[in-house]
Design a protein around this motif. Structure first.
Motif, PDB file in Angstrom:
ATOM      1  N   LEU A 276       3.381  10.164   3.191  1.00 18.91           N
ATOM      2  CA  LEU A 276       2.159   9.478   2.742  1.00 18.91           C
ATOM      3  C   LEU A 276       2.277   7.967   2.978  1.00 18.91           C
ATOM      4  O   LEU A 276       1.310   7.305   3.312  1.00 18.91           O
ATOM      5  CB  LEU A 276       1.886   9.775   1.266  1.00 18.91           C
TER       6      LEU A 276
ATOM      7  N   LEU B 283       0.828  -1.218   0.000  1.00 22.95           N
ATOM      8  CA  LEU B 283       0.000   0.000   0.000  1.00 22.95           C
ATOM      9  C   LEU B 283       0.860   1.266   0.000  1.00 22.95           C
ATOM     10  O   LEU B 283       0.512   2.265  -0.616  1.00 22.95           O
ATOM     11  CB  LEU B 283      -0.952  -0.005   1.200  1.00 22.95           C
TER      12      LEU B 283
ATOM     13  N   ALA C  53       3.709   6.535   5.440  1.00 25.56           N
ATOM     14  CA  ALA C  53       3.427   6.269   6.850  1.00 25.56           C
ATOM     15  C   ALA C  53       1.925   6.340   7.128  1.00 25.56           C
ATOM     16  O   ALA C  53       1.402   5.626   7.971  1.00 25.56           O
ATOM     17  CB  ALA C  53       4.167   7.265   7.732  1.00 25.56           C
ATOM     18  N   ARG C  54       1.223   7.207   6.387  1.00 28.49           N
ATOM     19  CA  ARG C  54      -0.209   7.396   6.658  1.00 28.49           C
ATOM     20  C   ARG C  54      -1.073   6.267   6.128  1.00 28.49           C
ATOM     21  O   ARG C  54      -2.206   6.102   6.560  1.00 28.49           O
ATOM     22  CB  ARG C  54      -0.693   8.722   6.101  1.00 28.49           C
ATOM     23  N   VAL C  55      -0.560   5.505   5.161  1.00 29.91           N
ATOM     24  CA  VAL C  55      -1.371   4.388   4.661  1.00 29.91           C
ATOM     25  C   VAL C  55      -0.936   3.042   5.243  1.00 29.91           C
ATOM     26  O   VAL C  55      -1.655   2.066   5.102  1.00 29.91           O
ATOM     27  CB  VAL C  55      -1.340   4.272   3.116  1.00 29.91           C
TER      28      VAL C  55
ATOM     29  N   ASP D 278       1.990   2.054  -3.499  1.00 25.95           N
ATOM     30  CA  ASP D 278       0.951   2.750  -4.274  1.00 25.95           C
ATOM     31  C   ASP D 278       0.867   4.217  -3.870  1.00 25.95           C
ATOM     32  O   ASP D 278       0.548   5.074  -4.692  1.00 25.95           O
ATOM     33  CB  ASP D 278      -0.424   2.119  -4.009  1.00 25.95           C
ATOM     34  N   ALA D 279       1.103   4.503  -2.595  1.00 27.39           N
ATOM     35  CA  ALA D 279       0.872   5.871  -2.104  1.00 27.39           C
ATOM     36  C   ALA D 279       2.043   6.801  -2.398  1.00 27.39           C
ATOM     37  O   ALA D 279       1.870   8.017  -2.444  1.00 27.39           O
ATOM     38  CB  ALA D 279       0.607   5.837  -0.593  1.00 27.39           C
TER      39      ALA D 279
END
Ligand SMILES: Cc1ncc(C[n+]2csc(CCOP(=O)(O)OP(=O)(O)O)c2C)c(N)n1
Ligand code: SF4
Ligand code: SF4
Ligand code: SF4
Ligand SMILES: [Mg+2]
Lengths: 90, 671
Positions: free
Chosen positions: A71, A33, A73-75, A36-37
């Motif tokens: 980003l 993920l 880390a956030r996903v 992808d981010a």
């Protein structure tokens, strides 16, 4: 326990050995993920390693290109990342 | 599993399969019910019984028969009550915690004298226990289950082939006596795969004269358990008791093996009997004459048969997957005429044949041959030879969980490295049990970040629900209490009412909150309870193997909607958060998603608002988070995020549904 993976040294990093992202590779489940981010496309699964959970963990391919946008880390469902700001040039 | 190639012709009879079929016990019992002419099945997913429901989900609609996945076991048993009242042949199945919820319905079925078959694939208890095989529901099954003076015939298969036969017998008994009948299986029988040549049977229909069909040309019939006049109820009870006596006289079943020359009998049923059989072979190799007495009906218990053989035995060894329940009926039956030893394992553990042989040896050593026994020696000092040996236990105090130290983040020298993101301190330093890419991990992280940022950890009491997030307490190091499936809002109500200073949240899945727990969340909302609800909607029952949830999208394939959810039979996805937003007691309701970093950020803001509203004295605050279950959806994590972003939001639009403190500051409602 958090294991920091040192990004592979590149020409760039010799000049600038800053590590914007730390990856706890023992906790990564290789879900992709973060890949992808990442707007800079500097993350990939490291096919050379299998961690103790049985997955290929993520690695940073180009520290210099990373913008510390976090980003990834956030996903991440497994809270694998720590992200640091690039120090200002003096 | 598509292995079943039997050609069924319910009118002419059934072709037995030529070759053995490799079937799980759960599937074999399901198919046996179908072949026995089961008209309707009602159930709710639970391990280790889920395959039975999934089999019915596929086969019953194929045959044009009734299958309903109920919103809870409570609903399932009452659907069965309704169907049974019309004379239909009805099957319900579940496992221990679900069976507990059915106690009320069973009492009404017994009181109203309605035939129905209930299969319990027992797992370890008490409470949520384990999903391992167990026989710890023996008391529940044989001593009443629900309230009132009633009995239910209980059949205990010890192999898959026998289970198949007993399913047909159960339907027959149910109709013969107008009574619910229980099949008491366990996780081994349910889960084991064996090659079976099942012998199916269609018991003759035996319903007539009481079933409801519309009072066309006859006086109306009422099927009920209410008899308000004590005199009348006593007459009803006498009649029931007379029926139970005739069941006890006529329907007792048991099996014996190697008992002719035996000096010791092992008494065991179900999976324990299988272990006993192996132990008997070994014991006989050592010259110990041991045989097996296996009750097949647990109620009525074969007391007479056992008491007849007891005097010629030197000892009886009772073997159970429980702490000792059947052993009480054995003692009652033999009335102290033979010493009784007990061996049992609990919690999902299965005794080994070696253990059993050791117990047999001990029994042999401590007893004399029956002929030398006088009445006096027959009674072992109570509790002496038949101790139940538990594995070594630590002291009670050690039962708490070790809270891991907050994550040690790699040291950074502050001058050179400014932290942009770090693993939150309120997220325990360990990896989760979630599948790769599972949304639960992201949502846990958001909760941990907020507990950190709002410094709530020390006053938080979390309420864990039942679903994949059942172990949330392993990852969020705050005080936590577990609740039964769906009951978290009621548990949280209790916590919050007596601890007004605590910060309380529930963390619930969509099956938990929007199916089995609908009543609890609606009424917590109506009361405006002051806690926050984190409602993780992944549109599926993740934990039990990907069955349809109340929130599953139309057309979505799951293990219990194999051809896709159809509104006509399975209803519409339930917009529970919109429904809750209508209730004045709900101060804040919002729906977020984890489909991309921006949406994750917005969801976090919603959670923050919900938490602030609780701190500000507002009523119930709920944030529904649309999440993913890559495994249950059969997608990669990337595909599941795309599906979430593109498709799921069509049914579940994002945004704040209600904010009754809007405009007011976070603490506006205080005081
Ligand atoms: C009374 C009772 N019935 C059934 C179960 C089995 N069960 C455990 S979790 C679960 C469903 C979980 O689904 P959901 O709440 O959506 O959580 P998810 O696993 O998808 O996160 C069920 C049916 C149970 N534990 N107790
Ligand atoms: S911080 Fe941003 S640029 Fe750097 S790896 Fe993570 S997502 Fe990519
Ligand atoms: S999102 Fe997290 S767990 Fe998934 S691959 Fe990236 S680092 Fe690993
Ligand atoms: S089954 Fe689904 S919800 Fe459960 S951990 Fe796996 S991905 Fe997550
Ligand atoms: Mg779910």
């Amino acid at each position: 326990m958090v294991v920091a993976i040192k990004p592979a040294a590149t020409e760039n990093q010799v000049l600038e050995p800053f590590e914007p992202v730390e990856i706890a590779q023992d906790r990564c489940k290789g879900c992709g993920l973060c890949i992808d981010a990442c707007p800079k496309h500097v993350l990939e699964l490291n096919g050379a390693i299998v961690n103790e959970l049985g997955y290929h963990p993520v690695r940073l391919t180009d520290a210099a290109a990373c913008t510390s946008c976090a980003l990834c880390a956030r996903v991440c469902p497994d809270a694998v990342f720590a992200v640091y700001a690039r120090p200002r040039k003096v | 599993m598509a292995a079943l190639s039997v050609v069924v012709n319910p009118v002419v009879g059934i072709e037995p399969p030529a070759r053995p079929l490799l079937m799980k016990g759960n599937e074999a019992m399901a198919e046996a019910a179908i072949q026995a002419g089961c008209d309707a099945y009602f159930g709710y997913p639970i391990t280790p019984q889920a395959e039975l429901l999934e089999w019915m989900a596929r086969r019953m609609p194929e045959l044009g028969r009734v299958f309903v996945q109920a919103e809870s076991e409570l609903a399932a048993i009452n659907m069965a009550l309704g169907a049974a009242a019309t004379g239909a042949r009805v099957l319900v199945s579940s496992s221990s915690p679900g069976i507990s919820l059915m106690a009320e319905g069973m009492s009404y079925l017994a009181g109203s004298e309605l035939p129905m078959v209930l299969i319990n694939v027992m797992r370890g208890g008490p409470g949520l226990g384990s999903i391992g095989p167990s026989q710890s529901d023996y008391f529940q099954a044989t001593k009443g289950h629900g309230h009132g003076d009633y009995r239910v015939p209980v059949l205990a298969p010890s192999s898959i082939v026998e289970a198949v036969a007993l399913v047909a017998d159960a339907f027959e008994l149910a109709e013969r006596y107008r009574s619910p009948v229980m099949i008491l299986a366990d996780g081994v029988i349910g889960q084991a795969m064996e090659p079976v040549i099942p012998t199916y049977r269609i018991p003759p229909r035996n319903v007539g004269g009481w079933e409801l069909s519309g009072a066309d040309g006859r006086t109306p019939r009422v099927l009920r358990s209410l008899h308000l006049q004590p005199e009348e109820l006593e007459v009803h009870n006498r009649r029931l008791q007379a029926k139970f006596s005739s069941i006890a006289e006529r329907e007792v079943r048991w099996a014996t093996e190697d008992l002719d020359d035996a000096e010791i009998a092992i008494v065991a049923y179900g999976t324990a009997a299988r272990v006993a059989r192996t132990a008997i072979e070994r014991a006989r190799e050592h010259g110990l004459k041991v045989g097996l007495f296996r009750p097949i009906t647990l109620w009525p218990f074969p007391s007479e048969a056992l008491s007849e053989i007891a005097p010629r035995l030197r000892a009886i060894v009772v073997l159970e997957l429980s702490a000792g329940q059947l052993v009480e009926d054995v003692r009652l039956a033999i009335e102290g005429r033979t010493p009784v030893f007990f061996h049992g394992r609990t919690g999902g553990m299965v005794p080994t044949p070696g253990e059993v042989v050791d117990v047999v040896r001990r029994a042999w050593a401590l007893t004399a041959p029956a002929i030398q026994r006088t009445a006096g020696d027959a009674r072992p000092a109570r509790g002496k030879p038949d101790q139940y040996r538990l594995p070594e236990l630590g002291p009670w105090a050690a039962a708490g969980r070790a809270i891991p130290e907050p994550a040690a983040v790699a040291e950074a020298s502050p001058e050179t490295r400014r932290v942009i993101y770090q693993r939150p301190k309120m997220l325990a330093d360990r990896s989760t049990h979630y599948c790769p890419g599972c949304g639960h991990g992201i949502i846990h992280r958001l909760v941990a970040e907020l507990l950190d940022e709002m410094d709530l950890g020390p006053r938080t009491i979390g309420v864990a629900s039942v679903g994949c997030s059942v172990f949330a307490y392993d990852y969020l190091p705050v005080d936590f209490v577990e609740s039964p499936h769906g009951r978290a809002p009621a548990v949280a109500t209790g916590v919050r009412r007596v601890r007004p200073d605590a910060f309380v949240f529930t963390y619930q899945g969509d099956g938990d909150l929007a199916a089995i727990g609908t009543a609890e969340i609606v009424h917590a909302a109506a009361r405006g309870e002051r806690f926050s609800v984190i409602f993780v909607n992944n549109g599926i029952y993740g934990m039990t193997g990907g069955q349809m949830a109340p929130t599953t999208l139309l057309g979505q394939r799951t293990t219990s909607s194999p051809t896709g959810r159809e509104a006509a039979s399975a209803g519409y996805p339930i917009p529970i958060t919109e429904m809750l937003a209508l209730v004045p007691g709900v101060t804040y309701a919002a729906r977020g998603s984890i489909a991309d970093p921006q949406l994750i950020g917005r969801t976090k803001a919603m959670l923050r608002r919900a938490f602030e509203i609780q701190l500000g004295g507002g009523g119930l605050s709920i944030v529904e988070v649309l999440s993913t279950c890559p495994v249950g959806w059969g997608m990669t994590p990337t595909q599941s995020m795309e599906h979430l972003a593109r498709d799921v939001v069509q049914t579940y639009p994002l945004g704040v549904l209600v904010d009754r403190l809007k405009g007011a500051g976070a603490h506006a409602g205080e005081g």
